[in-house]
Design an enzyme around this catalytic site. Sequence first.
Site, PDB file in Angstrom:
ATOM      1  NE  ARG A  67     -28.482  57.181  -4.685  1.00 57.54           N
ATOM      2  CZ  ARG A  67     -29.076  55.976  -4.328  1.00 57.54           C
ATOM      3  NH1 ARG A  67     -29.998  55.462  -4.861  1.00 57.54           N
ATOM      4  NH2 ARG A  67     -28.234  55.339  -3.369  1.00 57.54           N
ATOM      5  CD  GLN A  97     -27.183  48.664   6.695  1.00 53.19           C
ATOM      6  OE1 GLN A  97     -28.570  49.181   6.590  1.00 53.19           O
ATOM      7  NE2 GLN A  97     -26.496  49.403   7.685  1.00 53.19           N
ATOM      8  CG  ASN A  98     -22.741  51.890   2.208  1.00 52.18           C
ATOM      9  OD1 ASN A  98     -23.910  52.164   3.067  1.00 52.18           O
ATOM     10  ND2 ASN A  98     -21.532  52.488   2.685  1.00 52.18           N
ATOM     11  CG  HIS A 115     -29.334  46.922   1.430  1.00 50.65           C
ATOM     12  ND1 HIS A 115     -29.284  47.999   2.265  1.00 50.65           N
ATOM     13  CD2 HIS A 115     -29.947  45.937   2.251  1.00 50.65           C
ATOM     14  CE1 HIS A 115     -29.872  47.721   3.446  1.00 50.65           C
ATOM     15  NE2 HIS A 115     -30.153  46.374   3.468  1.00 50.65           N
ATOM     16  CB  CYS A 123     -32.593  41.354 -17.799  1.00 52.45           C
ATOM     17  SG  CYS A 123     -33.801  41.383 -18.854  1.00 52.45           S
ATOM     18  CB  CYS A 126     -33.482  37.493 -19.801  1.00 47.27           C
ATOM     19  SG  CYS A 126     -32.012  38.531 -19.997  1.00 47.27           S
ATOM     20  CB  CYS A 143     -32.300  43.441 -21.318  1.00 41.74           C
ATOM     21  SG  CYS A 143     -31.723  41.765 -21.376  1.00 41.74           S
ATOM     22  CB  THR A 183     -25.708  51.829   9.548  1.00 39.14           C
ATOM     23  OG1 THR A 183     -26.877  51.458   9.549  1.00 39.14           O
ATOM     24  CG2 THR A 183     -24.891  50.955  10.590  1.00 39.14           C
ATOM     25  CB  SER A 184     -29.684  55.345  11.032  1.00 40.09           C
ATOM     26  OG  SER A 184     -30.489  54.530   9.723  1.00 40.09           O
TER      27      SER A 184
HETATM   28  C1  BJW Z   1     -22.159  59.057   9.562  1.00 44.50           C
HETATM   29  C2  BJW Z   1     -21.198  60.096   9.084  1.00 44.50           C
HETATM   30  C3  BJW Z   1     -19.743  60.016   8.985  1.00 44.50           C
HETATM   31  C4  BJW Z   1     -23.361  60.394   8.831  1.00 44.50           C
HETATM   32  N1  BJW Z   1     -19.077  58.867   9.750  1.00 44.50           N
HETATM   33  N2  BJW Z   1     -21.336  58.176  10.456  1.00 44.50           N
HETATM   34  C5  BJW Z   1     -43.076  48.024   6.761  1.00 44.50           C
HETATM   35  C6  BJW Z   1     -43.541  48.145   5.412  1.00 44.50           C
HETATM   36  C7  BJW Z   1     -42.370  47.405   4.425  1.00 44.50           C
HETATM   37  C8  BJW Z   1     -41.345  47.021   4.844  1.00 44.50           C
HETATM   38  C9  BJW Z   1     -40.959  47.021   6.251  1.00 44.50           C
HETATM   39  C10 BJW Z   1     -41.940  47.515   7.118  1.00 44.50           C
HETATM   40  N3  BJW Z   1     -41.337  47.320   8.440  1.00 44.50           N
HETATM   41  C11 BJW Z   1     -40.189  46.958   8.035  1.00 44.50           C
HETATM   42  C12 BJW Z   1     -39.883  46.627   6.980  1.00 44.50           C
HETATM   43  C13 BJW Z   1     -38.663  45.925   6.299  1.00 44.50           C
HETATM   44  C14 BJW Z   1     -37.981  47.025   5.473  1.00 44.50           C
HETATM   45  C15 BJW Z   1     -37.507  48.027   6.693  1.00 44.50           C
HETATM   46  O1  BJW Z   1     -36.464  47.736   7.521  1.00 44.50           O
HETATM   47  N4  BJW Z   1     -37.984  49.230   6.575  1.00 44.50           N
HETATM   48  C16 BJW Z   1     -37.715  50.280   7.760  1.00 44.50           C
HETATM   49  C17 BJW Z   1     -37.131  51.503   6.967  1.00 44.50           C
HETATM   50  C18 BJW Z   1     -38.971  50.358   8.494  1.00 44.50           C
HETATM   51  N5  BJW Z   1     -36.721  46.318   4.993  1.00 44.50           N
HETATM   52  C19 BJW Z   1     -36.763  45.707   3.629  1.00 44.50           C
HETATM   53  O2  BJW Z   1     -37.590  45.944   3.070  1.00 44.50           O
HETATM   54  C20 BJW Z   1     -35.548  44.779   3.223  1.00 44.50           C
HETATM   55  N6  BJW Z   1     -36.026  43.719   2.758  1.00 44.50           N
HETATM   56  C21 BJW Z   1     -36.592  42.759   3.713  1.00 44.50           C
HETATM   57  O3  BJW Z   1     -37.114  42.860   4.694  1.00 44.50           O
HETATM   58  O4  BJW Z   1     -37.197  41.605   3.075  1.00 44.50           O
HETATM   59  C22 BJW Z   1     -38.068  40.716   3.838  1.00 44.50           C
HETATM   60  C23 BJW Z   1     -38.506  39.847   2.639  1.00 44.50           C
HETATM   61  C24 BJW Z   1     -38.429  38.519   2.817  1.00 44.50           C
HETATM   62  C25 BJW Z   1     -38.989  37.692   1.740  1.00 44.50           C
HETATM   63  C26 BJW Z   1     -39.714  37.818   0.790  1.00 44.50           C
HETATM   64  C27 BJW Z   1     -39.583  39.320   0.621  1.00 44.50           C
HETATM   65  C28 BJW Z   1     -39.124  40.327   1.603  1.00 44.50           C
HETATM   66  C29 BJW Z   1     -34.762  45.381   2.352  1.00 44.50           C
HETATM   67  C30 BJW Z   1     -34.260  46.711   2.769  1.00 44.50           C
HETATM   68  C31 BJW Z   1     -33.735  47.572   1.515  1.00 44.50           C
HETATM   69  C32 BJW Z   1     -33.147  48.700   1.951  1.00 44.50           C
HETATM   70  N7  BJW Z   1     -32.819  49.505   0.730  1.00 44.50           N
HETATM   71  C33 BJW Z   1     -31.993  50.630   0.709  1.00 44.50           C
HETATM   72  C34 BJW Z   1     -32.025  51.525  -0.851  1.00 44.50           C
HETATM   73  C35 BJW Z   1     -30.709  50.318  -1.598  1.00 44.50           C
HETATM   74  C36 BJW Z   1     -30.646  50.914  -2.578  1.00 44.50           C
HETATM   75  C37 BJW Z   1     -30.149  52.309  -3.084  1.00 44.50           C
HETATM   76  O5  BJW Z   1     -29.497  52.865  -2.310  1.00 44.50           O
HETATM   77  O6  BJW Z   1     -30.691  52.853  -4.049  1.00 44.50           O
HETATM   78  O7  BJW Z   1     -30.667  50.709   1.257  1.00 44.50           O
HETATM   79  S1  BJW Z   1     -33.063  51.891   1.753  1.00 44.50           S
HETATM   80  C38 BJW Z   1     -31.443  52.823   2.360  1.00 44.50           C
HETATM   81  O8  BJW Z   1     -31.501  52.593   3.824  1.00 44.50           O
HETATM   82  C39 BJW Z   1     -30.425  51.805   1.679  1.00 44.50           C
HETATM   83  C40 BJW Z   1     -29.403  51.783   2.778  1.00 44.50           C
HETATM   84  O9  BJW Z   1     -28.623  50.642   2.808  1.00 44.50           O
HETATM   85  C41 BJW Z   1     -30.247  51.656   4.207  1.00 44.50           C
HETATM   86  C42 BJW Z   1     -29.761  51.807   5.461  1.00 44.50           C
HETATM   87  O10 BJW Z   1     -29.553  53.215   5.649  1.00 44.50           O
HETATM   88  P1  BJW Z   1     -28.120  53.585   6.239  1.00 44.50           P
HETATM   89  O11 BJW Z   1     -26.890  53.009   5.666  1.00 44.50           O
HETATM   90  O12 BJW Z   1     -28.355  53.048   7.801  1.00 44.50           O
HETATM   91  O13 BJW Z   1     -28.154  55.091   6.343  1.00 44.50           O
HETATM   92  P2  BJW Z   1     -28.842  56.158   7.208  1.00 44.50           P
HETATM   93  O14 BJW Z   1     -29.102  57.584   6.188  1.00 44.50           O
HETATM   94  O15 BJW Z   1     -30.116  55.671   7.603  1.00 44.50           O
HETATM   95  O16 BJW Z   1     -27.962  56.417   8.355  1.00 44.50           O
HETATM   96  C43 BJW Z   1     -26.656  57.033   7.919  1.00 44.50           C
HETATM   97  C44 BJW Z   1     -25.942  57.165   9.432  1.00 44.50           C
HETATM   98  O17 BJW Z   1     -24.629  57.611   9.440  1.00 44.50           O
HETATM   99  C45 BJW Z   1     -26.500  58.154  10.574  1.00 44.50           C
HETATM  100  O18 BJW Z   1     -26.899  57.140  11.587  1.00 44.50           O
HETATM  101  C46 BJW Z   1     -25.639  59.284  10.473  1.00 44.50           C
HETATM  102  O19 BJW Z   1     -25.410  59.637  11.738  1.00 44.50           O
HETATM  103  C47 BJW Z   1     -24.266  58.533  10.276  1.00 44.50           C
HETATM  104  N8  BJW Z   1     -23.213  59.524   9.678  1.00 44.50           N
HETATM  105  N9  BJW Z   1     -22.216  60.900   8.732  1.00 44.50           N
HETATM  106  C48 BJW Z   1     -19.963  57.849  10.465  1.00 44.50           C
HETATM  107  N10 BJW Z   1     -19.174  61.055   8.459  1.00 44.50           N
HETATM  108 ZN    ZN Z   2     -33.154  40.334 -20.657  1.00 46.33          ZN
END
Ligand code: BJW
Ligand code: ZN
Length: 239
Positions: A67, A97-98, A115, A123, A126, A143, A183-184
Amino acid sequence: MFESVSDKLHQAKKIVFVTGAGISQESGIPTFRGNDGLWRKYDPMKLATIDAFYQDPKLVWEWYEDRRKNILAAKPNAGHIAIADLAKYKEVWVLTQNIDGLHQRAGCKNVSELHGSIIIIKCTVCNFKDKITKRFSEIPPLCKCGNILRPDVVWFGEPLPQDVWGEAMMQASLCDVMVVAGTSLSVSPANMLPIYAKQNGALIIEVNPEETSMSQNMDLSIRSTSAKALPELVSVIQK
Ligand code: BJW
Ligand code: ZN
């Protein structure tokens, strides 16, 4: 597309964009959900959690290296550029979120990366953290302290960086217009941002070819891609 809200767009002092993977789709970076999304091919729980990382760091790192290569070769598209252009004459803030850095590469200054960033490597033990664009010769990379490095991204179950999230909540609560693009809105807490904006009386516009779970709460939903719709939004404000 935006004529019905052109007065509010002109009057707006602060415009906040909440962006997701869809805004970079037209730069050749796949989204997560939907028919062509990454989560169709890969299991998020095997790639995007800290447990998955420690269970199989090589697998997770190989996915990130692929990626990183794609993202570093990608270019900002007309959607990213339109937002950066608007920022020249309006107060604009991007809450993304990107992890691809394309808003910044388009010239946008006020960007909060909710994100994290795939270009920043840190690391697991550290305090080492740096921007690294080269490919790693060994996977997983280590590291200088001997421990495993990881991308500085937020995985499921991890908290968002506190300062970044604090800024995002403030910007969302203070804006006059919020544009939610590509974003979804299925991941929390980022999907709360339109709610904070709405509570403050902001006008909320969605740009997405598909309906989302919050479409019913939008003041305007534009069913188009961001590279088509966002330049039009900017030209309506310029008129
Ligand atoms: C277009 C288009 C065009 C297409 N033009 N539009 C149950 C169990 C465990 C956790 C949870 C749970 N329930 C809820 C949670 C919390 C969890 C969560 O929300 N989960 C849900 C999925 C259920 N959230 C978290 O865990 C977050 N942290 C948190 O809550 O911490 C609390 C905490 C507090 C204190 C201590 C400890 C914890 C963290 C979330 C991290 C998300 N990470 C990712 C990966 C990032 C790294 C990587 O990329 O490798 O982030 S997941 C992925 O989803 C990525 C994105 O940023 C994120 C959102 O996705 P996005 O951007 O909306 O993309 P898509 O694909 O969903 O949508 C694309 C949209 O574009 C679509 O609608 C299309 O129609 C549209 N589209 N072409 C315009 N040309
Ligand atoms: Zn280190």
